[in-house]
Design a protein around this motif. Structure first.
Motif, PDB file in Angstrom:
ATOM      1  N   THR A   1      -4.414  13.458   4.021  1.00  0.00           N
ATOM      2  CA  THR A   1      -3.405  12.571   3.454  1.00  0.00           C
ATOM      3  C   THR A   1      -4.048  11.662   2.415  1.00  0.00           C
ATOM      4  OG1 THR A   1      -3.737  10.941   5.208  1.00  0.00           O
ATOM      5  CG2 THR A   1      -2.023  12.597   5.567  1.00  0.00           C
ATOM      6  N   GLU A   2      -3.205  11.171   1.525  1.00  0.00           N
ATOM      7  CA  GLU A   2      -3.698  10.322   0.447  1.00  0.00           C
ATOM      8  C   GLU A   2      -2.732   9.152   0.263  1.00  0.00           C
ATOM      9  OE1 GLU A   2      -5.379  11.738  -3.609  1.00  0.00           O
ATOM     10  OE2 GLU A   2      -3.182  11.745  -3.781  1.00  0.00           O
ATOM     11  N   CYS A   3      -3.278   7.935   0.199  1.00  0.00           N
ATOM     12  CA  CYS A   3      -2.454   6.751  -0.042  1.00  0.00           C
ATOM     13  C   CYS A   3      -2.054   6.749  -1.520  1.00  0.00           C
ATOM     14  CB  CYS A   3      -3.227   5.487   0.311  1.00  0.00           C
ATOM     15  SG  CYS A   3      -2.259   3.980   0.092  1.00  0.00           S
ATOM     16  N   THR A   4      -0.733   6.667  -1.776  1.00  0.00           N
ATOM     17  CA  THR A   4      -0.243   6.705  -3.152  1.00  0.00           C
ATOM     18  C   THR A   4       0.317   5.366  -3.625  1.00  0.00           C
ATOM     19  OG1 THR A   4       1.910   7.512  -2.408  1.00  0.00           O
ATOM     20  CG2 THR A   4       0.269   9.167  -3.044  1.00  0.00           C
ATOM     21  N   GLU A   5       0.758   4.516  -2.703  1.00  0.00           N
ATOM     22  CA  GLU A   5       1.327   3.203  -3.033  1.00  0.00           C
ATOM     23  C   GLU A   5       1.043   2.269  -1.868  1.00  0.00           C
ATOM     24  OE1 GLU A   5       3.321   2.465  -5.791  1.00  0.00           O
ATOM     25  OE2 GLU A   5       3.336   4.500  -6.574  1.00  0.00           O
ATOM     26  N   GLU A   6       0.984   0.968  -2.155  1.00  0.00           N
ATOM     27  CA  GLU A   6       0.863  -0.007  -1.078  1.00  0.00           C
ATOM     28  C   GLU A   6       1.342  -1.368  -1.549  1.00  0.00           C
ATOM     29  OE1 GLU A   6      -3.336  -1.191  -0.098  1.00  0.00           O
ATOM     30  OE2 GLU A   6      -3.751   0.492  -1.415  1.00  0.00           O
ATOM     31  N   THR A   7       1.773  -2.187  -0.587  1.00  0.00           N
ATOM     32  CA  THR A   7       2.201  -3.542  -0.907  1.00  0.00           C
ATOM     33  C   THR A   7       1.028  -4.492  -0.713  1.00  0.00           C
ATOM     34  OG1 THR A   7       2.932  -3.976   1.351  1.00  0.00           O
ATOM     35  CG2 THR A   7       4.577  -3.117  -0.174  1.00  0.00           C
ATOM     36  N   GLY A   8       1.151  -5.659  -1.320  1.00  0.00           N
ATOM     37  CA  GLY A   8       0.164  -6.722  -1.146  1.00  0.00           C
ATOM     38  C   GLY A   8       0.847  -7.940  -0.553  1.00  0.00           C
ATOM     39  N   ASP A   9       0.071  -8.866  -0.014  1.00  0.00           N
ATOM     40  CA  ASP A   9       0.633 -10.059   0.610  1.00  0.00           C
ATOM     41  C   ASP A   9       1.560 -10.821  -0.334  1.00  0.00           C
ATOM     42  OD1 ASP A   9      -0.657  -9.588   3.000  1.00  0.00           O
ATOM     43  OD2 ASP A   9      -2.313 -10.958   2.591  1.00  0.00           O
ATOM     44  N   ASP A  10       1.238 -10.828  -1.628  1.00  0.00           N
ATOM     45  CA  ASP A  10       2.041 -11.575  -2.594  1.00  0.00           C
ATOM     46  C   ASP A  10       3.428 -10.967  -2.813  1.00  0.00           C
ATOM     47  OD1 ASP A  10       0.752  -9.355  -3.764  1.00  0.00           O
ATOM     48  OD2 ASP A  10       0.882 -10.236  -5.760  1.00  0.00           O
ATOM     49  N   GLN A  11       3.683  -9.763  -2.341  1.00  0.00           N
ATOM     50  CA  GLN A  11       4.972  -9.089  -2.532  1.00  0.00           C
ATOM     51  C   GLN A  11       5.889  -9.152  -1.321  1.00  0.00           C
ATOM     52  OE1 GLN A  11       2.845  -5.411  -3.261  1.00  0.00           O
ATOM     53  NE2 GLN A  11       3.904  -5.242  -5.226  1.00  0.00           N
ATOM     54  N   LEU A  12       5.377  -9.534  -0.169  1.00  0.00           N
ATOM     55  CA  LEU A  12       6.134  -9.377   1.077  1.00  0.00           C
ATOM     56  C   LEU A  12       7.371 -10.252   1.176  1.00  0.00           C
ATOM     57  CD1 LEU A  12       3.237  -8.855   3.612  1.00  0.00           C
ATOM     58  CD2 LEU A  12       4.704  -7.145   2.543  1.00  0.00           C
ATOM     59  N   GLU A  13       7.283 -11.501   0.767  1.00  0.00           N
ATOM     60  CA  GLU A  13       8.453 -12.378   0.845  1.00  0.00           C
ATOM     61  C   GLU A  13       9.568 -11.853  -0.059  1.00  0.00           C
ATOM     62  OE1 GLU A  13       9.664 -17.093   0.597  1.00  0.00           O
ATOM     63  OE2 GLU A  13       7.633 -16.493   0.065  1.00  0.00           O
TER      64      GLU A  13
END
Length: 80
Positions: free
Chosen positions: A53-65
């Motif tokens: 498997t390969e990670c293609t996207e991820e969120t960061g702490d600054d995006q969660l709210e």
């Protein structure tokens, strides 16, 4: 990880990682905290069981709210 002050203790929004299986081509999402608790070779594709498997996207702490306001129910309960 992010949590709103009004939420009950133990609830938070975790960062999410989107993976693509290199064997079957399907995509799936896993919370970042869950990934940290598993041995190498994880994640395993939930569709075909492949370990490639390969990670293609991820969120960061600054995006969660912002994501919580946009998408809604992203709260995950952890604790006992």
């Amino acid at each position: 990880m992010w949590r709103d002050a009004s939420w009950r203790e133990g609830y938070h929004i975790d960062n999410h990682k989107k993976f693509c299986c290199l064997l079957c081509g399907k995509e799936f999402i896993i919370g970042a905290a869950l990934l940290g608790e598993h041995p190498p070779g994880f994640p395993i594709c939930p569709y075909c069981g492949g370990r490639q498997t390969e990670c293609t996207e991820e969120t960061g702490d600054d995006q969660l709210e912002e994501l919580a306001a946009l998408i809604g129910c992203l709260g995950i309960y952890v604790g006992g």
